[in-house]
Design a protein around this motif. Sequence first.
Motif, PDB file in Angstrom:
ATOM      1  N   GLY A  39       0.823  -1.215   0.000  1.00 43.87           N
ATOM      2  CA  GLY A  39       0.000   0.000   0.000  1.00 43.87           C
ATOM      3  C   GLY A  39       0.851   1.256   0.000  1.00 43.87           C
ATOM      4  N   TYR A  40       1.928   1.251   0.787  1.00 39.71           N
ATOM      5  CA  TYR A  40       2.823   2.405   0.829  1.00 39.71           C
ATOM      6  C   TYR A  40       3.514   2.591  -0.522  1.00 39.71           C
ATOM      7  CZ  TYR A  40       6.554   5.539   2.241  1.00 39.71           C
ATOM      8  OH  TYR A  40       7.414   6.598   2.319  1.00 39.71           O
ATOM      9  N   VAL A  42       2.307   1.712  -3.506  1.00 39.30           N
ATOM     10  CA  VAL A  42       1.305   2.252  -4.434  1.00 39.30           C
ATOM     11  C   VAL A  42       1.083   3.738  -4.163  1.00 39.30           C
ATOM     12  CG1 VAL A  42      -1.144   2.150  -5.067  1.00 39.30           C
ATOM     13  CG2 VAL A  42       0.166   0.031  -4.817  1.00 39.30           C
ATOM     14  N   TYR A  43       0.996   4.109  -2.884  1.00 32.01           N
ATOM     15  CA  TYR A  43       0.818   5.515  -2.499  1.00 32.01           C
ATOM     16  C   TYR A  43       1.991   6.357  -2.977  1.00 32.01           C
ATOM     17  CZ  TYR A  43       0.742   9.631   0.503  1.00 32.01           C
ATOM     18  OH  TYR A  43       0.757  10.919   0.966  1.00 32.01           O
ATOM     19  N   SER A  44       3.212   5.860  -2.750  1.00 29.81           N
ATOM     20  CA  SER A  44       4.410   6.602  -3.180  1.00 29.81           C
ATOM     21  C   SER A  44       4.417   6.767  -4.695  1.00 29.81           C
ATOM     22  CB  SER A  44       5.665   5.877  -2.724  1.00 29.81           C
ATOM     23  OG  SER A  44       5.727   5.815  -1.321  1.00 29.81           O
ATOM     24  N   ALA A  46       1.790   6.790  -6.687  1.00 29.44           N
ATOM     25  CA  ALA A  46       0.729   7.740  -7.066  1.00 29.44           C
ATOM     26  C   ALA A  46       1.170   9.173  -6.807  1.00 29.44           C
ATOM     27  CB  ALA A  46      -0.542   7.422  -6.281  1.00 29.44           C
ATOM     28  N   VAL A  47       1.826   9.405  -5.677  1.00 28.04           N
ATOM     29  CA  VAL A  47       2.319  10.747  -5.363  1.00 28.04           C
ATOM     30  C   VAL A  47       3.374  11.168  -6.381  1.00 28.04           C
ATOM     31  CG1 VAL A  47       3.637  12.099  -3.674  1.00 28.04           C
ATOM     32  CG2 VAL A  47       1.744  10.647  -2.912  1.00 28.04           C
ATOM     33  N   THR A  50       1.734  12.226  -9.665  1.00 28.22           N
ATOM     34  CA  THR A  50       0.996  13.498  -9.652  1.00 28.22           C
ATOM     35  C   THR A  50       1.952  14.686  -9.656  1.00 28.22           C
ATOM     36  OG1 THR A  50       0.839  13.420  -7.232  1.00 28.22           O
ATOM     37  CG2 THR A  50      -1.018  12.535  -8.493  1.00 28.22           C
TER      38      THR A  50
END
Length: 51
Positions: A39-40, A42-44, A46-47, A50
């Motif tokens: 999850g971390y 995927v979050y990294s 995505a950030v 962007t």
Amino acid sequence: MTENSALVLIVMLIIAVALYKFWKQIIGILVISIVIGFGYGVYSFAVAMTN
């Protein structure tokens, strides 16, 4: 058998018994850790996308 190898054998035996008794909890902790890590990641990603 030297004292050092006997100590290693005893420690390995204790670890083996602990793993045998608590394998369900250990697997649960591993699965949760993998999910959190994924999850971390995927979050990294995505950030990073962007920005």
